[in-house]
Design an enzyme around this catalytic site. Structure first.
Site, PDB file in Angstrom:
ATOM      1  N   GLU A 103      35.518  44.604  41.748  1.00 15.09           N
ATOM      2  CA  GLU A 103      34.483  42.854  41.479  1.00 15.09           C
ATOM      3  C   GLU A 103      34.071  42.763  40.030  1.00 15.09           C
ATOM      4  OE1 GLU A 103      33.324  40.832  44.502  1.00 15.09           O
ATOM      5  OE2 GLU A 103      33.361  40.077  42.788  1.00 15.09           O
ATOM      6  N   GLY A 156      29.760  40.155  29.236  1.00 15.87           N
ATOM      7  CA  GLY A 156      29.163  40.898  28.958  1.00 15.87           C
ATOM      8  C   GLY A 156      28.327  41.907  30.110  1.00 15.87           C
ATOM      9  N   VAL A 215      37.215  40.482  37.410  1.00 13.76           N
ATOM     10  CA  VAL A 215      37.085  38.836  37.882  1.00 13.76           C
ATOM     11  C   VAL A 215      36.351  38.397  37.342  1.00 13.76           C
ATOM     12  CG1 VAL A 215      39.124  36.703  38.648  1.00 13.76           C
ATOM     13  CG2 VAL A 215      39.455  38.980  38.543  1.00 13.76           C
ATOM     14  N   GLU A 251      36.390  38.356  20.548  1.00 14.26           N
ATOM     15  CA  GLU A 251      36.152  39.518  19.594  1.00 14.26           C
ATOM     16  C   GLU A 251      37.847  39.657  18.164  1.00 14.26           C
ATOM     17  OE1 GLU A 251      37.608  42.328  21.788  1.00 14.26           O
ATOM     18  OE2 GLU A 251      36.737  41.006  23.314  1.00 14.26           O
ATOM     19  N   LYS A 286      43.269  37.854  35.298  1.00 16.00           N
ATOM     20  CA  LYS A 286      42.659  37.734  36.754  1.00 16.00           C
ATOM     21  C   LYS A 286      42.679  36.718  37.279  1.00 16.00           C
ATOM     22  CE  LYS A 286      39.035  38.283  32.799  1.00 16.00           C
ATOM     23  NZ  LYS A 286      38.087  37.314  32.197  1.00 16.00           N
TER      24      LYS A 286
HETATM   25  N1  HSE Z   1      37.376  38.311  27.146  1.00 13.13           N
HETATM   26  C1  HSE Z   1      36.561  37.940  28.500  1.00 13.13           C
HETATM   27  C2  HSE Z   1      36.026  36.766  28.169  1.00 13.13           C
HETATM   28  C3  HSE Z   1      35.412  38.822  29.333  1.00 13.13           C
HETATM   29  O1  HSE Z   1      36.252  35.533  27.120  1.00 13.13           O
HETATM   30  O2  HSE Z   1      35.885  36.186  29.492  1.00 13.13           O
HETATM   31  C4  HSE Z   1      36.728  40.170  29.897  1.00 13.13           C
HETATM   32  O3  HSE Z   1      37.358  39.848  30.374  1.00 13.13           O
END
Ligand code: HSE
Length: 430
Positions: A133, A306, A136, A194, A209
């Site tokens: 779950e 998060g 995505v 990041e 996703k």
């Molecule tokens: N890096 C992704 C985002 C979160 O910015 O939504 C992790 O899937």
């Protein structure tokens, strides 16, 4: 033999941002989780790279180990949670656990998007379960509603904002008028993006996703490399401004639909009408808009990333598994072994926004119209702004097959009167 009454022992593979969040929520909400699952849950072993790494939440170091054998071969563990990320060793560990007949919950979208078929087959072989779950839409309940609540419907189309980083960047560009690099720097400063944002800004994360959503919704195995993708790096503040004037917002959308007996699956910047519910999903939020044949339109909205939202989704999966421990799994995903027939992007039909910088002289517009006509591209609207000796033409096409649009674009680029085509963005109607 699983003890179906006592405490459930959980093996946690990985303890970074998400893993420590899982430990925190499980410890804090122990009573509520025991009520939901019908049995107390306890994390009994944690696999870590290093015991003394800094973590956002405090975790009991006495149950940590750096030896994967110690946790993978621990017969007292009932359920595993994989939050290491990356393809290896996550894949090897997951297959080993499933091979032993133990169920696993993973937040690892790459793993499911690349090796979903292998995982589902391994789970079916030992009557174990794989749940994902959190892979995505982070904390948004999505996979279970799609699999269970919509199990009696036929999903026709999905449009998703499934990457918070890019949605934050595009929102900043729209609200502040900032350019892409400044908005990215701001996202990095706030910890939304990041240090290496490649997977987010190029659409790799969203494509994984979407592959998972396609597999679930269209009941076949779709891998992330079957999803066409374009990132947001080329989106200009001018495009966002023009889009707004035309009544659209620019979003990085993951779009999938049934088309010509196959599946159309793509991730790219998209202009979406301002009155569409996805247009007002701002900042780092995610939302997935689903159209079912019988149910009609649905939208799932929330925090797509998060530590705590993701931990919530993971623990929901654990509860679901614990409720059925000792019984055969109800979720069957044998369809994952049927390869999804994903159409090439050239076969996709959509509308396009295009900006051309051209020489401002008589006959140029007629020349452009001729090229579009030759390729069967019908124009919906054309606007021109003069800028010195040049003119900027902004147009929107009617729905057209991508192959024809690309041919028209190639011919336009060869015209002497066309100086530059600074922007092309696909346009969604609904
Ligand atoms: N890096 C992704 C985002 C979160 O910015 O939504 C992790 O899937």
């Amino acid at each position: 033999m699983t003890d179906v009454r006592g405490k459930v022992n959980i093996g946690l593979l990985g303890c970074g941002t998400i893993g420590s969040g899982v430990y925190h929520v499980l410890t804090k909400n122990a009573d509520a989780l025991a009520d939901s699952a019908g049995r107390p849950l306890s994390i009994s072993r944690i696999l870590v790279k290093a015991v003394d790494e800094p973590r956002p939440f405090e975790v009991d170091a006495s149950i940590m180990t750096t030896d994967s054998r110690e946790i993978l071969e621990d017969e007292s563990i009932d359920v595993y949670i994989e939050v290491m990320g990356g393809l290896e060793p996550a894949r090897t560990f997951a297959l080993e656990v499933l091979g032993r007949g133990k169920s696993i919950v993973t937040a690892n979208k790459e793993l499911v998007a690349h090796h979903g078929r292998e995982l589902m087959e391994a789970a079916a072989a030992t009557a174990a379960q794989v749940k994902f779950e959190a892979a995505v839409g982070g904390g948004i309940p999505l996979i279970r509603p799609m699999e269970e609540s919509l199990g009696g419907d036929v999903v026709q189309k999905m449009l998703g904002i499934v990457n918070g980083t890019t949605n934050y960047i595009l929102t900043q560009m729209s609200v502040e008028g900032s350019d892409y690099s400044d908005a990215l720097a701001e996202a990095q400063k706030l910890g939304y993006a990041e240090a290496d944002p490649t997977a987010d800004v190029t659409g790799i994360d969203a494509a994984s996703k979407l592959a998972i959503l396609c597999s679930i919704a269209f009941k076949c195995g779709v891998t992330s490399d079957q999803v066409y993708r374009e990132g947001i790096q080329a989106v200009r503040p001018d495009d966002i401004e023009n889009a707004r004037e035309l009544g659209y917002a620019v979003k990085l959308l993951a779009i999938a639909s049934r088309a010509n007996g196959g599946i159309s699956a793509r991730v790219h910047p998209t202009m979406i009408p301002l009155d569409h519910p996805l247009a007002s999903v701002s900042g780092n939020f995610n939302a997935i808009f689903v159209i079912g044949e019988s149910v009609g339109e649905l939208m799932f909205y929330g925090q797509g990333a998060g530590s705590l939202p993701t931990a919530t989704a993971i623990l929901g999966d654990v509860v679901n598994i614990v409720r059925s421990l000792g019984r055969p799994p109800v979720t069957r995903r044998s369809y994952w072994s049927r390869p999804g027939q994903v159409l090439s992007i050239e076969e996709t039909k959509t509308r396009y926004y295009m900006v051309l910088k051209v020489v401002d002289r008589p006959g140029v517009l007629a020349q452009l119209a001729g090229v579009f006509g030759e390729q069967q591209v019908s124009l919906e609207s054309v606007m021109q702004k003069g800028i010195g000796d040049s003119a900027q033409i902004m147009l929107i096409t009617h729905e057209v097959q991508e192959r024809n649009f690309r041919a028209a674009r190639d011919s336009l680029e060869k015209l002497d009167s066309v100086q530059e085509i600074p922007s092309v963005i696909r346009v969604e109607s609904a």
